[in-house]
Scaffold this active site. Structure first.
Site, mmCIF file in Angstrom:
data_model
loop_
_atom_site.group_PDB
_atom_site.id
_atom_site.type_symbol
_atom_site.label_atom_id
_atom_site.label_comp_id
_atom_site.label_asym_id
_atom_site.label_seq_id
_atom_site.Cartn_x
_atom_site.Cartn_y
_atom_site.Cartn_z
ATOM 1 N N THR A 93 24.938 2.109 -25.959
ATOM 2 C CA THR A 93 25.602 2.990 -24.993
ATOM 3 C C THR A 93 26.780 3.695 -25.664
ATOM 4 O OG1 THR A 93 24.912 1.580 -23.159
ATOM 5 C CG2 THR A 93 26.744 3.094 -22.739
ATOM 6 N N ASN B 33 11.959 2.204 -23.056
ATOM 7 C CA ASN B 33 12.255 0.825 -22.656
ATOM 8 C C ASN B 33 11.414 0.348 -21.479
ATOM 9 O OD1 ASN B 33 14.195 2.973 -21.812
ATOM 10 N ND2 ASN B 33 14.771 1.447 -20.293
ATOM 11 N N GLN C 92 15.054 0.475 -28.566
ATOM 12 C CA GLN C 92 13.938 -0.351 -28.127
ATOM 13 C C GLN C 92 12.882 -0.516 -29.221
ATOM 14 O OE1 GLN C 92 13.348 -2.941 -25.801
ATOM 15 N NE2 GLN C 92 14.619 -1.483 -24.694
ATOM 16 N N SER D 63 20.714 -1.448 -31.371
ATOM 17 C CA SER D 63 21.611 -2.378 -30.694
ATOM 18 C C SER D 63 21.173 -3.812 -31.002
ATOM 19 C CB SER D 63 21.561 -2.114 -29.189
ATOM 20 O OG SER D 63 22.436 -2.981 -28.512
ATOM 21 N N ALA D 64 22.130 -4.655 -31.400
ATOM 22 C CA ALA D 64 21.783 -6.012 -31.855
ATOM 23 C C ALA D 64 21.087 -6.834 -30.772
ATOM 24 C CB ALA D 64 23.043 -6.731 -32.343
ATOM 25 N N HIS D 65 21.546 -6.710 -29.514
ATOM 26 C CA HIS D 65 21.027 -7.634 -28.489
ATOM 27 C C HIS D 65 19.596 -7.333 -28.059
ATOM 28 C CE1 HIS D 65 21.164 -5.549 -24.466
ATOM 29 N NE2 HIS D 65 21.943 -4.716 -25.135
ATOM 30 N N THR E 232 39.654 -2.701 -34.295
ATOM 31 C CA THR E 232 39.377 -3.808 -35.203
ATOM 32 C C THR E 232 37.895 -4.157 -35.162
ATOM 33 O OG1 THR E 232 41.597 -4.626 -34.874
ATOM 34 C CG2 THR E 232 39.984 -6.210 -35.733
ATOM 35 N N CYS F 46 18.561 -0.447 -8.114
ATOM 36 C CA CYS F 46 18.967 -0.942 -6.802
ATOM 37 C C CYS F 46 20.477 -0.903 -6.652
ATOM 38 C CB CYS F 46 18.425 -2.340 -6.565
ATOM 39 S SG CYS F 46 18.280 -3.317 -8.061
HETATM 40 C C1 PLP Z 1 19.154 -1.108 -23.969
HETATM 41 C C2 PLP Z 1 19.014 0.322 -24.261
HETATM 42 C C3 PLP Z 1 20.142 1.154 -24.394
HETATM 43 C C4 PLP Z 1 21.541 0.652 -24.173
HETATM 44 O O1 PLP Z 1 21.912 -0.225 -25.205
HETATM 45 P P1 PLP Z 1 23.189 -1.198 -25.087
HETATM 46 O O2 PLP Z 1 23.365 -1.683 -26.474
HETATM 47 O O3 PLP Z 1 22.807 -2.274 -24.122
HETATM 48 O O4 PLP Z 1 24.332 -0.389 -24.610
HETATM 49 C C5 PLP Z 1 19.936 2.471 -24.721
HETATM 50 N N1 PLP Z 1 18.703 2.959 -24.905
HETATM 51 C C6 PLP Z 1 17.594 2.202 -24.795
HETATM 52 C C7 PLP Z 1 16.248 2.808 -25.017
HETATM 53 C C8 PLP Z 1 17.712 0.867 -24.461
HETATM 54 O O5 PLP Z 1 16.611 0.121 -24.332
#
Ligand code: PLP
Length: 379
Positions: free
Chosen positions: A76, A155, A183, A203-205, A244, A329
């Site tokens: 994001t 996604n 994704q 994104s790492a998560h 930081t 929602c």
């Molecule tokens: C999850 C996702 C995001 C947002 O990523 P975050 O690291 O959670 O902010 C953006 N684009 C896509 C396609 C995603 O799947």
């Protein structure tokens, strides 16, 4: 609901941290807690060295130069920096941006925000398969088009976009191309030079790393992309992202990239065979059909419409399953998924659709159990 009995099929929302990733991070919360910007002592300089090697790991994963990687708090933030940073920087050249209706909310909301400061955004349609049309894009590109934003994989549906073809078209017009690969990373090859993109975020998560860490690739030559920082204060990350550095997060992201680079083939072959199994059992006898392109799709995702059923009602009756519907929602009345709507599904079809996203830790038993609990519910 105890965690043991939860069947997690929502890996596209977030992934658990891989134990190897967690282990790599732990020392950086305790003994190696130092600030990577503290050049006045050895511990700080060592930490800077660790960050530098993480930058190399992420750049190797994406096929870029280390100096083309900026660490952020996730996609994001990367999306905000890339879109706003470039738009305001190239404002003199033009005020037109192109994107697609099936992009992530992060992209669409930033674009909406830019409209308020005078930018013109074209939100292009997709077909029933979730794919964009090159001819429409080429006819929308104009000299004032400073930026195009296209995701690599969706996604909600897993549909893979033909990024390289569109990036080529953008470059013929000297326009910058930004790809949201959040994704896709870890589920297919992501190489910035093969994709020919000028900016790209991960994104790492979403790839077995920690929440709150991501990376933005910014091309430094052919073309050299320049942008205005969105967070000022201290000049970290080439002045593009002050603050930081989140060293444990960066270490975790780098480890997640390393593992994804090594394991992606094994991961994807297991996931795709389990996904096929799930899909066959849920769609046989006309019980349901898959939304989006079957051919151009991530190996872990399937979005299935069960005509005549209500996904939200089904999920209430499936407390052991972690699944997603894509409907928003946030308000009292749920909104159908904007992605499925853009693909031409009716509201009823969209509300009858469920996203299943598998991951590294999904088992055959979980797939069987999920199917066995869903089938009796279907009308
Ligand atoms: C999850 C996702 C995001 C947002 O990523 P975050 O690291 O959670 O902010 C953006 N684009 C896509 C396609 C995603 O799947």
């Amino acid at each position: 609901m105890s965690k043991e009995s939860l069947i997690y099929l929502d890996y596209n929302a977030t992934t658990p941290v891989d134990p190897e990733v967690l282990n790599s991070m732990l020392p950086f919360f305790s003994e190696n807690f130092h600030n990577a910007a503290s050049a006045t002592h050895a511990a700080g300089r060592e930490t800077a060295g660790v960050v530098a090697s993480c930058r190399v790991a992420v750049s190797e994963f994406l096929g870029s130069e280390p100096g083309e990687i900026i660490f952020t708090s996730g996609s994001t933030e990367s999306i905000n920096l890339a879109i706003k940073g470039v738009s305001h920087r190239y404002r003199e050249k033009g005020n037109h941006i192109i994107t697609w209706q099936t992009e992530h909310r992060a992209v669409l909301d930033v674009c909406k925000n830019l409209e308020e400061s005078g930018f013109k955004i074209s939100y292009l349609p997709v077909n029933r398969e979730g794919l964009p049309d090159l001819y429409t894009y080429e006819n929308t590109l104009r000299p004032e088009t400073i930026l195009t934003i296209m995701m690599l994989a969706n996604n909600e549906t897993g549909v893979i976009q033909p990024v390289r073809e569109f990036a080529d078209a953008a470059h013929r017009q000297n326009s910058i191309f930004f790809c949201d690969a959040t994704q896709a990373a870890g589920k297919m090859l992501v190489n910035v030079n093969e994709l020919k993109v000028d900016m790209l975020c991960i994104s790492a998560h979403k790839m077995y790393g920690p929440k709150g860490t991501g990376a933005l690739f910014i091309r430094r030559k052919n073309p050299r992309v320049s942008m205005l920082s969105q967070i000022q204060g201290g000049g970290h990350e080439n002045g593009l992202r002050s603050g930081t550095l989140n060293v444990p997060g960066i270490v975790g992201l780098a480890k997640a990239c390393e593992i994804a680079g090594k394991k992606y083939w094994d991961d994807t072959s297991v996931m795709s065979s389990l996904r096929t199994l799930l899909e066959q059992m849920l769609t046989s006898n006309g019980r349901g059909y898959v939304n989006g392109s079957i051919k151009n799709r991530l190996p872990n995702t399937t979005n299935i419409c069960f005509p005549g059923n209500k996904a939200d009602t089904m999920l209430v009756k499936l407390p052991r399953l972690a699944l997603a519907t894509g409907s928003a929602c946030s308000s009292a009345l749920p909104e159908p998924s904007h992605v499925l709507q853009a693909m031409g599904l009716t509201d009823e079809e969209a509300f009858a659709s469920i996203r299943f996203s598998l991951g590294r830790f999904t088992t055959h038993e979980e797939i069987n159990e999920a199917v066995n609990s869903i089938l009796p519910l279907l009308n």
